[in-house]
Design a protein around this motif. Sequence first.
Motif, short mmCIF file in Angstrom:
data_model
loop_
_atom_site.label_atom_id
_atom_site.label_comp_id
_atom_site.label_asym_id
_atom_site.label_seq_id
_atom_site.Cartn_x
_atom_site.Cartn_y
_atom_site.Cartn_z
N UNK A 102 40.21 38.45 36.43
CA UNK A 102 40.23 39.52 37.42
C UNK A 102 40.87 39.04 38.73
N UNK A 103 40.51 37.84 39.18
CA UNK A 103 41.01 37.38 40.47
C UNK A 103 42.51 37.10 40.46
N UNK A 104 43.07 36.75 39.30
CA UNK A 104 44.52 36.60 39.18
C UNK A 104 45.17 37.99 39.15
N UNK A 105 44.61 38.89 38.35
CA UNK A 105 45.14 40.25 38.26
C UNK A 105 45.03 40.96 39.61
N UNK A 106 43.99 40.59 40.40
CA UNK A 106 43.79 41.23 41.71
C UNK A 106 44.97 41.01 42.66
N UNK A 107 45.82 40.03 42.38
CA UNK A 107 46.99 39.80 43.24
C UNK A 107 47.99 40.94 43.15
N UNK A 108 48.00 41.68 42.01
CA UNK A 108 48.95 42.80 41.86
C UNK A 108 48.27 44.16 41.93
N UNK A 109 46.94 44.21 41.84
CA UNK A 109 46.24 45.50 41.81
C UNK A 109 46.38 46.32 43.09
N UNK A 110 46.50 45.72 44.27
CA UNK A 110 46.70 46.56 45.46
C UNK A 110 47.91 47.48 45.32
N UNK A 111 49.00 46.97 44.76
CA UNK A 111 50.19 47.80 44.55
C UNK A 111 49.96 48.84 43.47
N UNK A 112 49.28 48.43 42.39
CA UNK A 112 49.04 49.33 41.25
C UNK A 112 48.10 50.47 41.64
N UNK A 113 47.00 50.14 42.33
CA UNK A 113 45.97 51.13 42.64
C UNK A 113 46.15 51.78 44.01
N UNK A 114 47.04 51.22 44.84
CA UNK A 114 47.27 51.80 46.15
C UNK A 114 46.14 51.57 47.13
N UNK A 115 45.43 50.42 46.99
CA UNK A 115 44.35 50.08 47.91
C UNK A 115 44.57 48.65 48.41
N UNK A 116 43.79 48.24 49.42
CA UNK A 116 43.97 46.90 49.99
C UNK A 116 43.42 45.82 49.06
N UNK A 117 43.81 44.57 49.33
CA UNK A 117 43.30 43.44 48.53
C UNK A 117 41.79 43.32 48.68
N UNK A 118 41.28 43.53 49.88
CA UNK A 118 39.83 43.45 50.10
C UNK A 118 39.10 44.54 49.32
N UNK A 119 39.68 45.74 49.22
CA UNK A 119 39.08 46.83 48.45
C UNK A 119 39.11 46.51 46.96
N UNK A 120 40.15 45.84 46.50
CA UNK A 120 40.22 45.42 45.09
C UNK A 120 39.09 44.44 44.78
N UNK A 121 38.86 43.45 45.66
CA UNK A 121 37.78 42.50 45.44
C UNK A 121 36.42 43.19 45.38
N UNK A 122 36.26 44.27 46.15
CA UNK A 122 34.98 44.99 46.16
C UNK A 122 34.65 45.61 44.80
N UNK A 123 35.66 45.86 43.97
CA UNK A 123 35.43 46.49 42.67
C UNK A 123 34.57 45.63 41.75
N UNK A 124 34.60 44.32 41.94
CA UNK A 124 33.92 43.42 41.01
C UNK A 124 32.52 43.04 41.50
N UNK A 125 32.16 43.44 42.71
CA UNK A 125 30.91 42.96 43.31
C UNK A 125 29.68 43.36 42.51
N UNK A 126 29.56 44.62 42.10
CA UNK A 126 28.37 45.07 41.36
C UNK A 126 28.26 44.30 40.04
N UNK A 127 29.36 44.13 39.35
CA UNK A 127 29.34 43.37 38.10
C UNK A 127 28.93 41.93 38.31
#
Length: 421
Positions: free
Chosen positions: A42-67
Amino acid sequence: MSVEPSGPEGQTIPASIGGSDRLAVGFSCLGHFFVHFFEPTFFVVALVLPTVLGISYEAVLALVVVGKVLLGLAAPLAGWLGDRWGATRLMLIYFLGLGAAGIACGLGSTSWELGIALTALGLFGSIYHPVGIAWLVRTAHSQGKALGVNGIFGSLGPAVAGVVAGALTEWVSWRAAFLVPGSLAIVTGAVFWLSLRKGWVVNGKARTRAVVAVQKGDTVRAFMVLALGMLVGGLVYQSTQAALPKVFDDRLFGFLGGGTVGPGTAVMLVYGFSACFQLVAGHLADRFSLKWVYLLAWLVQGPLLAMAAWATGAPLVGVAMLMVTFNTSTLPAENMLLARYTPEKWRGTAYGLKFVLNFGMAALAVPVVGMVRAATGDLTALFVVLAALAGMVALAAFALPAMSGHKEGRSQMETAKAGRS
């Protein structure tokens, strides 16, 4: 006449490791590999997810917190169920559930869908450590060696994940980085189910362990120190695992390649090196004082974490390799100490409580990584704080009771011989 030694609750214990035990150790090791494969993916994929999902890098990291929180908080329930239903049933649920959750991550199209899939990944992942580690400790002939081998697979998870996730994300798609390991976990679960059906793997019984008398004060003191070590160890592990891909992306300056391949390769080198040391750490835990093996591993971590705060380029990779190695090398001694102070029938539950601290509470490190980077523009302050915490655990470890893994191993052999005479 040869008489088999009996366990603490009257179980008959085989004198040698059978095929079922070896397969149990093998599946436990594969389980350890998978649970640590998905985290850095996830943390490697998170480097490209901001562009894919249209959200900030910090918001991408927040997706994994509950898990990440559930990975620890659900562990006591998993350990309790493992103690009562049997480890093999829980391990089957683990392999199949983890694989399905991984595939769901790869199929997610929105941040909400990905967040729910990552939550499921953490929930099923919570089964492994309290159940798989307790199963391994119960069936292994040489605890330190078995935990060392198991640790190798745990470290190989992020090592392989770093380069595989980086390559699949760069050359195929970020979805493939989840779909491929998810499918492999389900295949492993199917093979495990077949092994259970054929009787090749069984739940197993505890081996004879010499019961070393301990004072109540020693038990309380050991648990207090171990609780602090588990919490800080989890914070260091979780923080560095979340931070390293971004730190490498910022500070390698093209060393090892660009895109996601360079940081992914660096992650592979760091955790691959750590894996090579796990068997040594297990051997040391079997042969020498558990207190001093544990203490020295913590003592070295502080300076290394401080060096990582400012290192760049190739030196950064070298420091990170040593930093992660000494963090994971505490685990065989820590798990053996925890087993020593825990009754067999509560072993899974005890490991579950450990991972509340090690993963559940420490999962808070993930949003902290995002907040530190957002506030300061880099992660220097994070490593400085972690260095101070590691030093604090090293000081606390001086209070551990001095008990030798080597001496206990000798006592076990003497007990077994007495049982056969």
